[in-house]
Design an enzyme around this catalytic site. Structure first.
Site, PDB file in Angstrom:
ATOM      1  N   HIS A 190      32.159  40.512  53.530  1.00 26.90           N
ATOM      2  CA  HIS A 190      33.081  40.781  54.760  1.00 26.90           C
ATOM      3  C   HIS A 190      34.391  39.889  54.362  1.00 26.90           C
ATOM      4  O   HIS A 190      35.401  40.281  54.676  1.00 26.90           O
ATOM      5  CB  HIS A 190      32.241  40.303  56.349  1.00 26.90           C
ATOM      6  CG  HIS A 190      33.374  40.328  57.425  1.00 26.90           C
ATOM      7  ND1 HIS A 190      33.862  41.517  57.746  1.00 26.90           N
ATOM      8  CD2 HIS A 190      33.789  39.268  57.957  1.00 26.90           C
ATOM      9  CE1 HIS A 190      34.677  41.096  58.603  1.00 26.90           C
ATOM     10  NE2 HIS A 190      34.650  39.789  58.806  1.00 26.90           N
ATOM     11  N   GLU A 432      38.414  54.625  33.576  1.00 31.40           N
ATOM     12  CA  GLU A 432      37.701  53.251  33.601  1.00 31.40           C
ATOM     13  C   GLU A 432      36.496  53.159  32.826  1.00 31.40           C
ATOM     14  O   GLU A 432      35.832  52.221  33.105  1.00 31.40           O
ATOM     15  CB  GLU A 432      37.480  53.314  35.474  1.00 31.40           C
ATOM     16  CG  GLU A 432      36.735  54.329  35.921  1.00 31.40           C
ATOM     17  CD  GLU A 432      36.692  54.322  37.277  1.00 31.40           C
ATOM     18  OE1 GLU A 432      37.107  53.029  37.951  1.00 31.40           O
ATOM     19  OE2 GLU A 432      36.282  55.205  38.013  1.00 31.40           O
ATOM     20  N   ASP A 456      37.182  48.371  36.422  1.00 30.27           N
ATOM     21  CA  ASP A 456      35.942  48.801  35.756  1.00 30.27           C
ATOM     22  C   ASP A 456      36.263  49.002  34.387  1.00 30.27           C
ATOM     23  O   ASP A 456      35.254  48.776  33.719  1.00 30.27           O
ATOM     24  CB  ASP A 456      35.555  50.259  36.260  1.00 30.27           C
ATOM     25  CG  ASP A 456      34.661  50.022  37.518  1.00 30.27           C
ATOM     26  OD1 ASP A 456      33.849  49.321  37.533  1.00 30.27           O
ATOM     27  OD2 ASP A 456      35.076  50.732  38.502  1.00 30.27           O
ATOM     28  N   CYS A 503      45.960  51.568  38.352  1.00 35.03           N
ATOM     29  CA  CYS A 503      45.383  51.442  39.691  1.00 35.03           C
ATOM     30  C   CYS A 503      44.640  50.152  40.058  1.00 35.03           C
ATOM     31  O   CYS A 503      44.137  49.846  40.970  1.00 35.03           O
ATOM     32  CB  CYS A 503      45.116  52.499  40.644  1.00 35.03           C
ATOM     33  SG  CYS A 503      43.444  53.210  40.217  1.00 35.03           S
TER      34      CYS A 503
END
Ligand code: PEP
Ligand code: MG
Length: 572
Positions: A190, A432, A456, A503
């Site tokens: 979080h 990726e 990735d 990205c």
């Protein structure tokens, strides 16, 4: 004496110096007590759940107002737990059979629930137990009449904690938080989500040593490299302060030109787009000068809930984002669930190696209804806007053909129902996986664009799990092995007139700019806060200079060598 340094995971970039404040919200633990009237305990619990729902709802509104869409979504999950009939039934049955107090039955029910998630073995789910425990504590506090107050901070501080639950952070005065440092937590915890959205530096997974420091100990927090320097001497503070000052000056300057295009000294333009992970992020994207959305991570709509969103809900959310972006292009990535981002309601088998399992496009091809619903929603929302659709975790042409077929089917279904849909939209893939990079010349024949996911691509190329603290440092996208793959992808794409973007996080690093320019990327997409400095970095090179920097870097031996070389070439 050398400065003691703690190494964790950089969860949100940035550099700050300041005193720490150990911030621990005491956890309530209750005892089992025998009661005469179990039904009275059930009524007490129901009243407490009702009050908790109201509190959580107010926190969700507050989080939205503070611009934390991720945080608001987390409170929606809390509301879901609080109204879960099965949970209430379980507490009721414990109270009735054991004739015990509501607090105890509630504590035990939540504990059992959290344990089931923990043993599933997924880091992501283990981190979600934090949400459940947060809800547990809220209800216990209400039952015991001890509520949490908003925490007033006397001065700007670095918040140090074991981990931070959403309810703990939402009551903090964020303007006075210099950085977050937590002993546990990973890149999807979080506090990582929150700090990135707010642009506050954060380091997580620092281990227990960080919690042994006294309040007001001076630290330097480097959220980019995941380091915390403890009690640095005056010379080091001075050195870092100069870096901070220079950075803040550069940022102020860059902000002035954030809305100008990113053009090299010799006039080559690079498109700059934003990565979005929620509805409210579109505002920041436009504010910081994004020219479109290069990656809309649609999974934000599917995580932290107990059923997939239906077509109507998805259409409304995608439409809101497309409308906010006006006529700017928006690349929506279809559901990239699996790996470190599971959705328990899909009831997928537990995998030994989820990153090498049913993830991204593999998963949506296996669940055609889920895929069709999302594609229909995207096409509906895309009518009248510049929507592009992108598939994640692709390894072969065959997968792309199947996925394209799904788009056609979704379009045909909408047309039969007489519903307006985007007539044409470009289709692309994330590159990726090394296989996709190596096969880029073939894949380019069947797509309109590539977007390289360096997060990735680095983890798969370098065999280094991006969520494992012990090896995250190895998954460095500046490793020449990754750069060579990027180079291959761009070359393959060029001969097929296929556009190539990046990205992954690499695109947001100003240091990497000359290499990315030099390799010939058409677009860079990143978190909105990073845009002004990346645009500014692009303006310092000619395309020709950048090309020779890139070629030199490709021939180096390691990520460390590439970094040193780039630091020598950096301009500001
Ligand atoms: C990536 O892998 O680089 C990427 C952008 O996708 P995600 O981080 O969402 O996996
Ligand atoms: Mg990815």
């Amino acid at each position: 004496m050398p400065t003691k340094t703690l190494q964790g995971i950089g969860a949100s970039p940035g550099l700050v110096i300041g005193p720490i404040l150990c911030y621990e919200v005491p956890k309530l633990v209750v005892e089992c007590q025998q009661v005469d009237r179990p039904e009275q305990q059930i009524s007490r619990l129901q009243a407490a759940l009702h009050q908790a729902q109201q509190e959580v709802n107010a926190l969700s509104v507050q989080a939205m107002r503070d611009g934390g869409s991720g945080e608001a979504a987390i409170f929606e999950v809390h509301e879901m737990f609080l109204s879960d009939p099965e949970l209430l039934q379980q507490v009721r049955s414990t109270v009735e059979t054991q004739r015990c107090n509501a607090e105890y039955a509630w504590q035990e029910a939540i504990h059992a629930y959290a344990e089931t998630l923990r043993v599933l073995g997924s880091e992501y789910l283990a981190e979600r137990t934090q949400d459940i425990e947060d809800v547990q504590q809220r209800v216990l506090r209400i039952l015991q009449g001890t509520s949490t107050q908003a925490t007033h901070l006397e001065k700007p501080v670095v918040i140090v904690s074991a981990d931070l639950a959403p309810s703990d952070t939402v009551v903090l005065e964020k303007k006075k938080v210099l950085a977050f440092c937590t002993a546990s937590g990973g890149p999807t915890s979080h506090v990582a989500i929150l700090s990135k959205a707010l642009g506050i530096p954060a380091v997580v997974g620092l281990g227990e040593d960080i919690r042994h420091l006294d309040n007001d100990t001076i630290v330097i927090v480097d959220g980019t490299h995941g380091e915390v320097l403890i009690e640095p001497d005056a010379a080091i503070i001075n050195q870092y302060q100069q870096r901070i000052n220079a950075h803040s000056q550069r940022r102020q300057e860059a902000l002035k030109y954030a809305h100008q295009p990113a053009m090299t000294l010799d006039g080559k333009r690079i498109e700059i787009a934003a990565n979005l992970g929620g509805t409210t992020d579109a505002k920041a994207a436009l504010e910081y000068g994004a020219e479109g959305v290069g990656l809309l991570r649609t999974e934000f709509l599917f995580l932290n809930r107990n059923a997939a969103p239906d077509e109507e809900e998805q259409t409304a959310v995608y439409r809101a984002i497309l409308q906010a972006m006006g006529q700017h292009p928006v690349v929506a990535r279809t559901l990239d669930i699996g790996g470190d981002k599971p959705a328990p309601y899909l009831q997928l088998p537990v995998e030994m190696n989820p990153f090498l399992g049913i993830r991204g496009l593999r998963l949506t091809l296996m669940l055609p209804e889920l895929f069709q619903t999302q594609l229909r929603a995207l096409l509906r929302a895309g009518a009248g806007h510049h929507l592009k659709i992108m598939f994640p975790m692709v390894t072969s042409c065959e997968e792309i053909q199947q996925a394209r077929h799904h788009i056609e089917q979704a379009r045909a279904d909408l047309s039969t129902r007489g519903i307006e849909a985007a007539l044409h939209c470009e289709v692309g893939i994330m590159v990726e996986v090394p296989a996709a990079a190596l096969m880029a010349d073939r894949l380019a024949e069947v797509v309109d664009f590539f977007s390289i996911g360096t997060n990735d691509l680095a983890q798969y190329t370098l065999a280094a799990d991006r969520t494992n603290t012990s090896v995250t440092g190895l998954a460095d996208a500046l490793h020449p092995a990754v750069l060579r793959l990027i180079h291959m992808v761009v070359e393959a794409a060029r001969s097929h007139h296929c556009r190539v973007a990046i990205c992954g996080e690499l695109a947001s690093d100003p240091l990497a700019v000359p290499i990315l320019l030099g390799l010939g990327l058409d677009e860079l997409s990143m978190n909105a806060h990073a845009i002004p400095l990346v645009k500014q970095a692009i303006r310092h090179y000619t395309a020709v200079e950048a090309h020779s920097i890139a070629i030199h870097a490709l021939a180096l031996d390691s990520a460390a060598e590439v970094r040193t070389y780039l630091q020598q070439q950096a301009r500001s």
